[in-house]
Design a protein around this motif. Structure first.
Motif, PDB file in Angstrom:
ATOM      1  N   TYR A 138       0.814  -1.039   0.127  1.00 20.00           N
ATOM      2  CA  TYR A 138      -0.012  -0.014   0.102  1.00 20.00           C
ATOM      3  C   TYR A 138       0.919   1.462  -0.062  1.00 20.00           C
ATOM      4  O   TYR A 138       1.681   1.608   0.786  1.00 20.00           O
ATOM      5  CB  TYR A 138      -1.018   0.118   1.282  1.00 20.00           C
ATOM      6  N   GLN A 139       0.672   2.110  -1.020  1.00 18.83           N
ATOM      7  CA  GLN A 139       1.530   3.375  -1.245  1.00 18.83           C
ATOM      8  C   GLN A 139       0.666   4.396   0.071  1.00 18.83           C
ATOM      9  O   GLN A 139       1.313   5.121   0.607  1.00 18.83           O
ATOM     10  CB  GLN A 139       1.281   4.005  -2.589  1.00 18.83           C
ATOM     11  N   LYS A 140      -0.607   4.109   0.210  1.00 25.32           N
ATOM     12  CA  LYS A 140      -1.309   5.258   1.231  1.00 25.32           C
ATOM     13  C   LYS A 140      -1.715   3.984   2.176  1.00 25.32           C
ATOM     14  O   LYS A 140      -2.250   3.097   2.008  1.00 25.32           O
ATOM     15  CB  LYS A 140      -2.500   5.749   0.589  1.00 25.32           C
ATOM     16  N   ASN A 141      -1.802   4.448   3.618  1.00 21.81           N
ATOM     17  CA  ASN A 141      -2.396   3.892   4.555  1.00 21.81           C
ATOM     18  C   ASN A 141      -3.940   3.820   4.449  1.00 21.81           C
ATOM     19  O   ASN A 141      -4.408   4.906   4.210  1.00 21.81           O
ATOM     20  CB  ASN A 141      -1.799   3.970   5.818  1.00 21.81           C
ATOM     21  N   THR A 172      -4.655   4.506  19.971  1.00 15.34           N
ATOM     22  CA  THR A 172      -4.848   5.823  20.531  1.00 15.34           C
ATOM     23  C   THR A 172      -3.480   6.558  20.199  1.00 15.34           C
ATOM     24  O   THR A 172      -3.865   7.694  19.694  1.00 15.34           O
ATOM     25  CB  THR A 172      -4.815   5.533  22.043  1.00 15.34           C
ATOM     26  N   SER A 173      -2.280   6.198  20.162  1.00 14.48           N
ATOM     27  CA  SER A 173      -1.284   7.048  19.887  1.00 14.48           C
ATOM     28  C   SER A 173      -1.417   7.384  18.401  1.00 14.48           C
ATOM     29  O   SER A 173      -0.983   8.634  18.107  1.00 14.48           O
ATOM     30  CB  SER A 173       0.028   6.200  19.958  1.00 14.48           C
ATOM     31  N   LEU A 174      -1.925   6.599  17.224  1.00 14.54           N
ATOM     32  CA  LEU A 174      -1.714   6.942  15.929  1.00 14.54           C
ATOM     33  C   LEU A 174      -2.959   8.017  15.657  1.00 14.54           C
ATOM     34  O   LEU A 174      -2.758   8.903  15.108  1.00 14.54           O
ATOM     35  CB  LEU A 174      -2.274   5.585  15.207  1.00 14.54           C
ATOM     36  N   PHE A 175      -4.241   8.008  16.606  1.00 15.29           N
ATOM     37  CA  PHE A 175      -5.297   8.845  16.532  1.00 15.29           C
ATOM     38  C   PHE A 175      -4.688  10.198  17.054  1.00 15.29           C
ATOM     39  O   PHE A 175      -5.001  11.182  16.527  1.00 15.29           O
ATOM     40  CB  PHE A 175      -6.450   8.434  17.052  1.00 15.29           C
ATOM     41  N   GLU A 176      -3.832  10.037  18.234  1.00 12.77           N
ATOM     42  CA  GLU A 176      -3.454  11.316  18.720  1.00 12.77           C
ATOM     43  C   GLU A 176      -2.481  12.138  17.824  1.00 12.77           C
ATOM     44  O   GLU A 176      -2.211  13.268  17.684  1.00 12.77           O
ATOM     45  CB  GLU A 176      -2.961  11.150  19.918  1.00 12.77           C
ATOM     46  N   ALA A 177      -1.619  11.139  17.140  1.00  6.50           N
ATOM     47  CA  ALA A 177      -0.553  11.579  15.905  1.00  6.50           C
ATOM     48  C   ALA A 177      -1.508  12.472  14.959  1.00  6.50           C
ATOM     49  O   ALA A 177      -0.999  13.456  14.480  1.00  6.50           O
ATOM     50  CB  ALA A 177       0.216  10.387  15.388  1.00  6.50           C
ATOM     51  N   LEU A 178      -2.939  11.794  14.308  1.00  6.55           N
ATOM     52  CA  LEU A 178      -3.428  12.586  13.397  1.00  6.55           C
ATOM     53  C   LEU A 178      -4.116  13.969  13.955  1.00  6.55           C
ATOM     54  O   LEU A 178      -3.951  14.870  13.355  1.00  6.55           O
ATOM     55  CB  LEU A 178      -4.687  11.535  13.339  1.00  6.55           C
ATOM     56  N   LEU A 237      -1.363  12.542   7.681  1.00  6.57           N
ATOM     57  CA  LEU A 237      -0.714  11.358   8.511  1.00  6.57           C
ATOM     58  C   LEU A 237      -0.637  10.197   7.402  1.00  6.57           C
ATOM     59  O   LEU A 237      -1.234   9.394   7.222  1.00  6.57           O
ATOM     60  CB  LEU A 237      -1.228  10.871   9.628  1.00  6.57           C
ATOM     61  N   PRO A 238       0.216  10.574   6.399  1.00  9.69           N
ATOM     62  CA  PRO A 238       0.468   9.584   5.399  1.00  9.69           C
ATOM     63  C   PRO A 238       1.653   8.510   5.935  1.00  9.69           C
ATOM     64  O   PRO A 238       2.867   8.877   6.560  1.00  9.69           O
ATOM     65  CB  PRO A 238       1.011  10.293   4.194  1.00  9.69           C
ATOM     66  N   PHE A 239       1.591   7.192   5.739  1.00 11.01           N
ATOM     67  CA  PHE A 239       2.546   6.277   6.044  1.00 11.01           C
ATOM     68  C   PHE A 239       2.108   4.913   5.126  1.00 11.01           C
ATOM     69  O   PHE A 239       1.099   4.868   4.826  1.00 11.01           O
ATOM     70  CB  PHE A 239       2.725   5.785   7.401  1.00 11.01           C
ATOM     71  N   VAL A 240       3.270   3.999   4.979  1.00  9.34           N
ATOM     72  CA  VAL A 240       2.911   3.011   4.060  1.00  9.34           C
ATOM     73  C   VAL A 240       2.610   1.873   5.235  1.00  9.34           C
ATOM     74  O   VAL A 240       2.815   1.761   6.259  1.00  9.34           O
ATOM     75  CB  VAL A 240       4.413   2.617   3.754  1.00  9.34           C
ATOM     76  N   ALA A 241       1.547   1.023   4.491  1.00  8.13           N
ATOM     77  CA  ALA A 241       1.027   0.113   5.124  1.00  8.13           C
ATOM     78  C   ALA A 241       1.040  -1.219   4.244  1.00  8.13           C
ATOM     79  O   ALA A 241       1.499  -1.270   3.071  1.00  8.13           O
ATOM     80  CB  ALA A 241      -0.309   0.299   5.409  1.00  8.13           C
ATOM     81  N   SER A 330       7.662  11.099   4.676  1.00  5.55           N
ATOM     82  CA  SER A 330       6.452  11.388   5.299  1.00  5.55           C
ATOM     83  C   SER A 330       5.915  10.563   6.224  1.00  5.55           C
ATOM     84  O   SER A 330       5.289  10.469   7.262  1.00  5.55           O
ATOM     85  CB  SER A 330       5.523  11.446   4.029  1.00  5.55           C
ATOM     86  N   THR A 331       6.315   9.285   6.016  1.00  4.45           N
ATOM     87  CA  THR A 331       6.121   8.113   6.969  1.00  4.45           C
ATOM     88  C   THR A 331       6.902   8.303   8.100  1.00  4.45           C
ATOM     89  O   THR A 331       6.289   7.927   9.123  1.00  4.45           O
ATOM     90  CB  THR A 331       6.739   6.696   6.356  1.00  4.45           C
ATOM     91  N   LEU A 332       8.128   8.659   8.160  1.00 12.69           N
ATOM     92  CA  LEU A 332       8.867   8.985   9.269  1.00 12.69           C
ATOM     93  C   LEU A 332       8.293  10.230   9.750  1.00 12.69           C
ATOM     94  O   LEU A 332       8.506  10.084  11.266  1.00 12.69           O
ATOM     95  CB  LEU A 332      10.505   9.171   8.920  1.00 12.69           C
TER      96      LEU A 332
END
Length: 368
Positions: A138-141, A172-178, A237-241, A330-332
């Motif tokens: 996935y190029q986009k999560n 939770t941490s991912l949503f807080e990052a958003l 919040l783009p990161f690879v998946a 952008s992932t980092l």
């Protein structure tokens, strides 16, 4: 109304598992049996195989991040159409999750794990786990804040302010990052702990729900609800998946086998991109036949990932699985927003993929 349990939230913290797995490193490979090839599976890729003897690389174990649904249609094509065999493997087992794959890689029970940058980055940062991402499906999560049009109707980041958002513990941490990426904090919303079934959303208990574009968003809409999505990848919040992840030791000792795997995977995902309906059929009729997958939802998910997640301008130019310098950065940055501080060299090794495309440039033209 009953929903199949969703997969949003698979990015569970893996530090504890990584510690245990490090102690088990070097154990035997997976005992999972490889899937049989379905009769009459149709691939769209011209036959171009690596020049190796059958069985050169022996048995290979792949840990999937989720159940055997359409998300892994590329792997199903690679198995069904004999690409793994032609690339030199005696067999390739596809072990279903849910799993981040870190523990299996570190214990030696998997040769490759399909995971995501957050889970792998967590293991690398927290425990110095010797893992590398060597490509990404996935190029986009596919993470999204899912809402109902006649409910929360969350179409923009500002629409979340003052709303109740159902968030799985692992997210939770991912949503807080958003939130942080958009100048908000947890004080601007009410975070409601939920599991992976979107029932709290459809029951009106929450205004938004952390979901996957290719899973819960489709199942909720298919159940008759008018849905609204706020994709993470399009909102700071783009990161690879669905990352193809291996150990440093494997890169050092099994480089040719990993390149052969990438070769077969590119062929399989070329088929999946060009024929998502067949990829969905392989999921609901063959590889995930015991899961009760809905054919219409599976096909919708396969089409969505093929059109919106797997391909990009980068893949058109340089081939499937590639990760541009910009996407790495952008992932980092996304990981940093979740408190995971890494350099590109800590997380990525794209030299194997580069070698595969150098040796097989015809693979770049995947579009049928």
């Amino acid at each position: 109304m009953r929903f199949i349990t969703g997969k949003a939230g698979r990015t569970a913290a893996v530090a504890t598992a990584a510690v245990a797995a490090l102690a088990l490193a070097g154990c035997s490979s997976s005992e999972a049996e490889p899937e049989g090839s379905p009769t009459g599976a149709a691939g769209t890729t011209e036959e171009t195989t690596a020049a190796v003897e059958p069985g050169t690389y022996g048995d290979f174990a792949v840990q999937l991040s989720w159940i055997k649904n359409e998300e892994f249609s590329g792997e199903f094509f690679a198995d069904a159409n004999g690409y793994y065999t032609d690339a030199g493997f005696a067999s390739v087992s596809l072990t279903p999750g849910p799993s981040t794959g870190a523990a299996e890689l570190l214990s030696g029970t998997a040769d490759v794990a399909l995971s995501d940058a957050v889970s792998i980055g967590s293991a690398v940062a927290a425990e110095e786990a010797p893992l590398k991402i060597i490509g990404t499906t996935y190029q986009k999560n596919p993470f999204t804040v899912l809402s109902l049009a006649d409910g929360g109707n969350i179409a923009t980041v500002d629409d979340m302010v003052g709303k109740k958002i159902g968030v799985q513990a692992s997210n939770t941490s991912l949503f807080e990052a958003l939130l942080a990426a958009n100048g908000l904090t947890a004080d601007d919303v009410t975070i409601v702990p939920v599991e992976y079934d979107p029932a709290p959303l459809t029951n009106g208990e929450v205004d938004g729900f952390i979901a996957y574009l290719t899973n819960e968003s489709i199942t909720v809409e298919a159940a008759g609800y008018d849905t609204v999505n706020l994709p993470f990848a399009d909102n700071g919040l783009p990161f690879v998946a669905e990352t193809i992840t291996v150990t440093d030791q494997s890169i050092a000792e099994n480089r040719d086998a990993l390149k052969a795997f990438l070769y077969a995977e590119i062929l399989g995902w070329t088929d999946a991109v060009n024929d998502p309906a067949e990829g969905a059929r392989l999921a609901y009729e063959v590889y995930g036949a015991d899961l009760g997958l809905d054919p219409a939802n599976s096909e919708a998910g396969a089409i969505a990932q093929a059109e919106d997640l797997v391909v990009s301008e980068e893949t058109v130019a340089n081939g499937l699985f590639t990760i541009s310098d910009e996407l790495q950065a952008s992932t980092l940055a996304s990981l940093a927003g979740a408190g995971i501080e890494l350099e590109a060299s800590d997380l990525f090794d794209l030299s194997l993929l580069a070698e595969v495309y150098e040796e097989h440039p015809e693979l770049i033209a995947y579009a049928g």
